[in-house]
Design a protein around this motif. Structure first.
Motif, PDB file in Angstrom:
ATOM      1  N   HIS A  90       0.827  -1.200   0.000  1.00  8.40           N
ATOM      2  CA  HIS A  90       0.000   0.000   0.000  1.00  8.40           C
ATOM      3  C   HIS A  90       0.865   1.256   0.000  1.00  8.40           C
ATOM      4  N   LEU A  91       1.935   1.260   0.773  1.00  7.32           N
ATOM      5  CA  LEU A  91       2.821   2.416   0.815  1.00  7.32           C
ATOM      6  C   LEU A  91       3.443   2.682  -0.548  1.00  7.32           C
ATOM      7  N   ARG A  92       3.766   1.624  -1.268  1.00  6.65           N
ATOM      8  CA  ARG A  92       4.331   1.795  -2.607  1.00  6.65           C
ATOM      9  C   ARG A  92       3.319   2.434  -3.543  1.00  6.65           C
ATOM     10  N   ARG A  93       2.052   1.999  -3.458  1.00  8.17           N
ATOM     11  CA  ARG A  93       1.017   2.606  -4.289  1.00  8.17           C
ATOM     12  C   ARG A  93       0.828   4.072  -3.925  1.00  8.17           C
ATOM     13  N   GLN A  94       0.850   4.357  -2.626  1.00  7.28           N
ATOM     14  CA  GLN A  94       0.685   5.742  -2.189  1.00  7.28           C
ATOM     15  C   GLN A  94       1.848   6.609  -2.645  1.00  7.28           C
ATOM     16  N   ARG A  95       3.051   6.023  -2.658  1.00  5.15           N
ATOM     17  CA  ARG A  95       4.213   6.784  -3.114  1.00  5.15           C
ATOM     18  C   ARG A  95       4.036   7.201  -4.569  1.00  5.15           C
ATOM     19  N   VAL A  98       1.569  10.054  -4.695  1.00  3.88           N
ATOM     20  CA  VAL A  98       2.141  11.318  -4.243  1.00  3.88           C
ATOM     21  C   VAL A  98       3.035  11.915  -5.323  1.00  3.88           C
ATOM     22  N   LEU A  99       3.844  11.074  -5.985  1.00 11.32           N
ATOM     23  CA  LEU A  99       4.714  11.564  -7.051  1.00 11.32           C
ATOM     24  C   LEU A  99       3.894  12.172  -8.181  1.00 11.32           C
ATOM     25  N   SER A 100       2.764  11.548  -8.499  1.00  8.25           N
ATOM     26  CA  SER A 100       1.898  12.074  -9.541  1.00  8.25           C
ATOM     27  C   SER A 100       1.326  13.435  -9.140  1.00  8.25           C
ATOM     28  N   ARG A 101       0.931  13.548  -7.867  1.00  8.09           N
ATOM     29  CA  ARG A 101       0.384  14.815  -7.375  1.00  8.09           C
ATOM     30  C   ARG A 101       1.457  15.905  -7.368  1.00  8.09           C
ATOM     31  N   LEU A 102       2.703  15.522  -7.096  1.00  9.76           N
ATOM     32  CA  LEU A 102       3.785  16.504  -7.104  1.00  9.76           C
ATOM     33  C   LEU A 102       3.950  17.107  -8.498  1.00  9.76           C
ATOM     34  N   ALA A 103       3.828  16.263  -9.513  1.00  9.02           N
ATOM     35  CA  ALA A 103       3.947  16.760 -10.882  1.00  9.02           C
ATOM     36  C   ALA A 103       2.819  17.734 -11.200  1.00  9.02           C
TER      37      ALA A 103
END
Length: 264
Positions: A90-95, A98-103
């Motif tokens: 789950h943490l990997r999916r959330q990571r 988050v990276l997508s949201r940062l972009a």
């Protein structure tokens, strides 16, 4: 997590000590205890709650998940999962999320900077630039409708006079203030605090004061009408729902609670 000191084996911490170390409020810890998400395992001779090393490890997971925006019920499910790899997956999916949201946020910052370069006073933005700054929900018809509805009111005229003198730095401060106030609402909602809590009402008061100080005179009672509009008009609602599901209703209820508090 950043800023947190390591827990010593066998160490026992009080609620206040845990709140200070993890950067959460005592009220939040009490709420986690109340809903069964994180209950202190031990008590002192005087009856005070004491958190063990295992409790604090669980809290570390809770804090991470809350920062990722997960609701408390989902966090409890993840922590209760028997499969050792469930949390990691789950943490990997959330990571990735988050990276997508940062972009996306980086693109938004570019759009905001472009608008600020025009100083946002006396210079009209193009429709495309307005959409980049305010989102796809923006339309010229929406702005025209606002002027038709409120253009002949004292509040509209007062706001027009005040904002006419704002420069780029003024708008930058207002944008930062608005983001900070909205974040207070989001954090209170995600912590499971009711709209009648001090945290939610204080955020509502900060929102009222910003409008009162920056745009036009706004009493707590008048603020109620704005709060109702946040849930009555889908365009306003989406502004808050994009930040967190259920936030529009939560903000409306907090505004009403704050007005009730002001009325005594």
């Amino acid at each position: 997590m950043d800023g947190q000191r390591p827990v010593t084996t066998g160490e026992r911490l009080t609620v206040g000590q845990v709140a200070e170390r993890f950067g959460v409020t005592v009220r939040t810890l009490h709420h986690y205890d109340h809903v069964g998400l994180l209950r202190p395992s031990e008590r002192s001779a005087g009856g005070y709650r004491l958190y063990t090393e295992e409790d604090l490890l669980r809290l570390r997971h809770v804090v991470v998940y809350r920062r990722l925006g997960l609701p408390l019920e989902r966090i409890e499910e993840l922590l209760a999962a028997e499969e050792p790899g469930a949390v990691l997956a789950h943490l990997r999916r959330q990571r990735e999320s988050v990276l997508s949201r940062l972009a996306e946020l980086a693109d938004l910052v570019t759009a905001i900077d472009r608008a600020l370069e025009k100083e946002m006073t006396g210079i009209d933005l193009t429709p495309q630039e307005r959409r980049e700054l305010f989102g796809e929900g923006f339309s010229d018809e929406y702005a025209a409708e606002a002027e038709r509805r409120w253009g002949d009111t004292d509040a509209w005229e007062q706001s027009r006079r005040r904002t006419a003198g704002y420069d780029a730095e003024d708008w930058r401060r207002i944008a930062a203030e608005t983001a900070a106030i909205n974040q207070r609402f989001v954090e209170a909602l995600r912590a499971g605090l009711p709209a009648t809590s001090a945290e939610a009402m204080d955020a509502a008061e900060a929102a009222r004061r910003q409008i009162h100080d920056r745009f036009y005179d706004l009493s707590p009672e008048f603020h109620r009408a704005l709060g109702d509009m946040y849930v009555a008009d889908p365009r306003f609602t989406s502004t808050y729902e994009d930040l967190a599901p259920g936030l529009a209703q939560y903000v409306r209820d907090a505004i009403h609670a704050n007005a009730d508090r002001a009325a005594g």
